[in-house]
Scaffold this motif. Structure first.
Motif, PDB file in Angstrom:
ATOM      1  N   LEU A   4       0.817  -1.208   0.000  1.00 49.05           N
ATOM      2  CA  LEU A   4       0.000   0.000   0.000  1.00 49.05           C
ATOM      3  C   LEU A   4       0.854   1.264   0.000  1.00 49.05           C
ATOM      4  CD1 LEU A   4      -2.814  -1.032   2.532  1.00 49.05           C
ATOM      5  CD2 LEU A   4      -2.819  -1.218   0.036  1.00 49.05           C
ATOM      6  N   SER A   5       2.125   1.129  -0.330  1.00 52.88           N
ATOM      7  CA  SER A   5       3.005   2.296  -0.373  1.00 52.88           C
ATOM      8  C   SER A   5       2.480   3.318  -1.369  1.00 52.88           C
ATOM      9  CB  SER A   5       4.419   1.877  -0.771  1.00 52.88           C
ATOM     10  OG  SER A   5       5.001   1.063   0.226  1.00 52.88           O
ATOM     11  N   GLY A   6       2.478   4.576  -0.954  1.00 51.23           N
ATOM     12  CA  GLY A   6       2.002   5.645  -1.818  1.00 51.23           C
ATOM     13  C   GLY A   6       0.505   5.841  -1.784  1.00 51.23           C
ATOM     14  N   LYS A   7      -0.210   5.034  -1.016  1.00 50.62           N
ATOM     15  CA  LYS A   7      -1.672   5.133  -0.948  1.00 50.62           C
ATOM     16  C   LYS A   7      -2.109   5.759   0.375  1.00 50.62           C
ATOM     17  CE  LYS A   7      -2.547   1.116  -3.943  1.00 50.62           C
ATOM     18  NZ  LYS A   7      -3.025   1.909  -5.083  1.00 50.62           N
ATOM     19  N   THR A   8      -3.235   6.448   0.321  1.00 50.32           N
ATOM     20  CA  THR A   8      -3.844   7.024   1.511  1.00 50.32           C
ATOM     21  C   THR A   8      -5.198   6.378   1.721  1.00 50.32           C
ATOM     22  OG1 THR A   8      -2.745   9.156   1.231  1.00 50.32           O
ATOM     23  CG2 THR A   8      -4.714   9.111   2.602  1.00 50.32           C
ATOM     24  N   ALA A   9      -5.425   5.935   2.945  1.00 48.37           N
ATOM     25  CA  ALA A   9      -6.672   5.237   3.282  1.00 48.37           C
ATOM     26  C   ALA A   9      -7.428   5.983   4.369  1.00 48.37           C
ATOM     27  CB  ALA A   9      -6.370   3.815   3.737  1.00 48.37           C
ATOM     28  N   ILE A  10      -8.741   5.938   4.267  1.00 46.10           N
ATOM     29  CA  ILE A  10      -9.629   6.377   5.338  1.00 46.10           C
ATOM     30  C   ILE A  10     -10.266   5.128   5.928  1.00 46.10           C
ATOM     31  CG2 ILE A  10     -11.806   7.553   5.861  1.00 46.10           C
ATOM     32  CD1 ILE A  10     -11.079   9.578   3.664  1.00 46.10           C
ATOM     33  N   ILE A  11     -10.190   5.001   7.237  1.00 50.89           N
ATOM     34  CA  ILE A  11     -10.804   3.880   7.929  1.00 50.89           C
ATOM     35  C   ILE A  11     -11.732   4.436   8.997  1.00 50.89           C
ATOM     36  CG2 ILE A  11     -10.444   1.796   9.303  1.00 50.89           C
ATOM     37  CD1 ILE A  11      -7.647   1.572   8.122  1.00 50.89           C
ATOM     38  N   THR A  12     -12.998   4.047   8.962  1.00 42.87           N
ATOM     39  CA  THR A  12     -13.930   4.474  10.002  1.00 42.87           C
ATOM     40  C   THR A  12     -14.046   3.387  11.066  1.00 42.87           C
ATOM     41  OG1 THR A  12     -15.905   3.594   8.880  1.00 42.87           O
ATOM     42  CG2 THR A  12     -15.204   5.845   8.328  1.00 42.87           C
ATOM     43  N   GLY A  13     -14.436   3.813  12.268  1.00 41.98           N
ATOM     44  CA  GLY A  13     -14.443   2.875  13.388  1.00 41.98           C
ATOM     45  C   GLY A  13     -13.039   2.386  13.686  1.00 41.98           C
ATOM     46  N   ALA A  14     -12.081   3.304  13.620  1.00 41.45           N
ATOM     47  CA  ALA A  14     -10.665   2.928  13.605  1.00 41.45           C
ATOM     48  C   ALA A  14      -9.999   2.888  14.968  1.00 41.45           C
ATOM     49  CB  ALA A  14      -9.891   3.904  12.709  1.00 41.45           C
ATOM     50  N   VAL A  34      -6.066   8.034   7.554  1.00 41.20           N
ATOM     51  CA  VAL A  34      -6.918   8.929   8.331  1.00 41.20           C
ATOM     52  C   VAL A  34      -7.899   8.049   9.081  1.00 41.20           C
ATOM     53  CG1 VAL A  34      -8.634  10.763   8.284  1.00 41.20           C
ATOM     54  CG2 VAL A  34      -6.658  10.855   6.743  1.00 41.20           C
ATOM     55  N   ALA A  35      -7.844   8.111  10.399  1.00 36.30           N
ATOM     56  CA  ALA A  35      -8.632   7.230  11.263  1.00 36.30           C
ATOM     57  C   ALA A  35      -9.796   8.001  11.858  1.00 36.30           C
ATOM     58  CB  ALA A  35      -7.748   6.669  12.372  1.00 36.30           C
ATOM     59  N   GLY A  36     -11.007   7.571  11.548  1.00 31.20           N
ATOM     60  CA  GLY A  36     -12.199   8.221  12.071  1.00 31.20           C
ATOM     61  C   GLY A  36     -12.858   7.384  13.151  1.00 31.20           C
ATOM     62  N   ASP A  37     -13.308   8.056  14.223  1.00 30.09           N
ATOM     63  CA  ASP A  37     -13.981   7.337  15.304  1.00 30.09           C
ATOM     64  C   ASP A  37     -14.589   8.360  16.260  1.00 30.09           C
ATOM     65  OD1 ASP A  37     -14.514   5.432  17.618  1.00 30.09           O
ATOM     66  OD2 ASP A  37     -13.388   4.091  16.308  1.00 30.09           O
ATOM     67  N   LEU A  38     -15.368   7.849  17.214  1.00 35.28           N
ATOM     68  CA  LEU A  38     -15.953   8.689  18.264  1.00 35.28           C
ATOM     69  C   LEU A  38     -15.152   8.611  19.556  1.00 35.28           C
ATOM     70  CD1 LEU A  38     -19.725   7.722  17.811  1.00 35.28           C
ATOM     71  CD2 LEU A  38     -18.626   9.850  17.104  1.00 35.28           C
ATOM     72  N   GLN A  39     -14.262   7.640  19.660  1.00 36.05           N
ATOM     73  CA  GLN A  39     -13.492   7.420  20.875  1.00 36.05           C
ATOM     74  C   GLN A  39     -12.215   8.264  20.833  1.00 36.05           C
ATOM     75  OE1 GLN A  39     -13.604   3.027  22.090  1.00 36.05           O
ATOM     76  NE2 GLN A  39     -14.108   2.894  19.902  1.00 36.05           N
ATOM     77  N   VAL A  55      -0.411   8.758  10.520  1.00 36.19           N
ATOM     78  CA  VAL A  55      -1.813   8.571  10.897  1.00 36.19           C
ATOM     79  C   VAL A  55      -2.373   9.870  11.456  1.00 36.19           C
ATOM     80  CG1 VAL A  55      -3.404   7.381  12.466  1.00 36.19           C
ATOM     81  CG2 VAL A  55      -1.546   6.098  11.379  1.00 36.19           C
ATOM     82  N   ARG A  56      -3.524  10.268  10.954  1.00 31.82           N
ATOM     83  CA  ARG A  56      -4.252  11.401  11.507  1.00 31.82           C
ATOM     84  C   ARG A  56      -5.589  10.908  12.062  1.00 31.82           C
ATOM     85  NH1 ARG A  56      -2.560  16.588   9.682  1.00 31.82           N
ATOM     86  NH2 ARG A  56      -0.290  16.409   9.416  1.00 31.82           N
ATOM     87  N   TYR A  57      -5.848  11.246  13.308  1.00 32.48           N
ATOM     88  CA  TYR A  57      -7.141  10.904  13.894  1.00 32.48           C
ATOM     89  C   TYR A  57      -8.097  12.075  13.745  1.00 32.48           C
ATOM     90  CZ  TYR A  57     -10.891  10.229  17.203  1.00 32.48           C
ATOM     91  OH  TYR A  57     -12.148  10.132  17.768  1.00 32.48           O
ATOM     92  N   VAL A  58      -9.343  11.768  13.377  1.00 35.10           N
ATOM     93  CA  VAL A  58     -10.385  12.784  13.245  1.00 35.10           C
ATOM     94  C   VAL A  58     -11.640  12.277  13.949  1.00 35.10           C
ATOM     95  CG1 VAL A  58     -11.841  14.093  11.655  1.00 35.10           C
ATOM     96  CG2 VAL A  58      -9.472  13.558  11.029  1.00 35.10           C
TER      97      VAL A  58
END
Length: 295
Positions: A4-14, A34-39, A55-58
């Motif tokens: 996955l080199s060079g790729k950007t992923a969004i993961i929800t519930g991360a 980019v990691a999305g979650d409520l926690q 990794v960026r958390y949002v």
């Protein structure tokens, strides 16, 4: 790995469970996430663990379009675009059945488990078009294909996720955007405890119990782990899966191959159960008959 080199992923519930493992596996494979979650506490710890350059958390409630949009904006600002979206956020849904349907719970379950997958995929399209294509991965469930594993509302939503993935794959193929669904089986996560109304800490403890005891339920002989699902998601996000779209991929340790007696020789099966005969008794009868034939 580097797939996955060079790729950007969004993961929800991360921030926990399957999504957390997804972040680990994707980063190991070379992706920015980019990691999305409520926690928020867990999410910020995740960002600190890997560093904001990886990794960026949002904070993101995927039922709120503006918050979901923020994941994509962050991915573009921090990492230059979006190549992979993994719609993974979810919970066990309202536990009521048809007769006692909780309509508010039904709506909330649909919004989280099904509508958010539509919205996330819609938001991903313009970003992936810029990249010349992409991969959308949606977490469905074995409850999408058979009864008995989850409440009806959850199961119907997960069936919708699987079928949506097929329809979206057809529609978005012109943009080289692939869409696939993963159907996890019995995976040791906190979703079981959360569905029972336990606190997050208690739900996490229950997940450990599930991991220890769940192996007896499936031919593979062990409970599924979040990494089992994350590995499949990483593969579907990689270029090695560029010929795979519109698929429904079972990762269930064989739970859906058939009833227990089809793979566990110690299980009597429905016929013997109906006759009140154990597997051991049936074997004794068989041996007696063979002995009688030989005399």
């Amino acid at each position: 790995m580097g797939e996955l080199s060079g790729k950007t992923a969004i993961i929800t519930g991360a921030a926990s469970g399957i999504g957390y493992s997804g972040v680990e596996v994707f980063v190991e494979a070379g992706a920015k996430v980019v990691a999305g979650d409520l926690q928020d506490e867990k999410g910020k710890a995740l960002e600190e663990r890997f560093g904001a350059d990886t990794v960026r958390y949002v904070h993101c409630d995927v039922t709120k379009r503006d918050e979901f949009q923020k994941l994509f904006e962050t991915a573009e600002e921090a990492f230059g675009g979006v190549d992979i979206l993994w719609n993974n956020a979810g919970h066990g849904g309202t536990p009521t059945g048809v007769e006692d349907l909780d309509e508010d719970g039904f709506t909330a379950t649909v919004d989280l488990l099904l509508k958010s997958v539509f919205v996330g995929t819609k938001l991903a399209v313009p970003y992936m078009k810029k990249r010349g294509g992409g991969s959308v991965i949606n977490t469905s469930s074995i409850s999408a294909i058979t009864a008995g594993y989850a409440p009806i509302t959850y199961s119907v939503c997960k069936k919708g996720v699987a079928h949506f993935s097929k329809l979206a794959a057809a529609e978005l193929s012109k943009y080289r955007i692939r869409v696939n669904a993963i159907l996890p089986g019995f995976i040791a996560t906190s979703i079981f405890g959360s569905s029972l109304g336990l606190s997050r800490e208690q739900a996490d403890q229950m997940a450990a119990m599930v991991q220890q005891q769940g192996g007896r339920m499936q031919p593979a002989g062990r409970t599924g782990l979040p990494k089992d699902i994350a590995d499949m998601a990483a593969f579907l996000g990689s270029d090695r899966a560029e010929f795979m779209t519109g698929g429904e991929f079972l990762v269930d340790g064989g739970m859906t191959v058939g009833p227990r007696h089809s793979w566990d020789e110690t299980d009597a099966g429905p016929l013997l159960d109906a006759l009140g005969i154990s597997a051991e008794q049936a074997e004794e009868m068989r041996q007696a008959m063979l002995a009688g034939q030989g005399s």
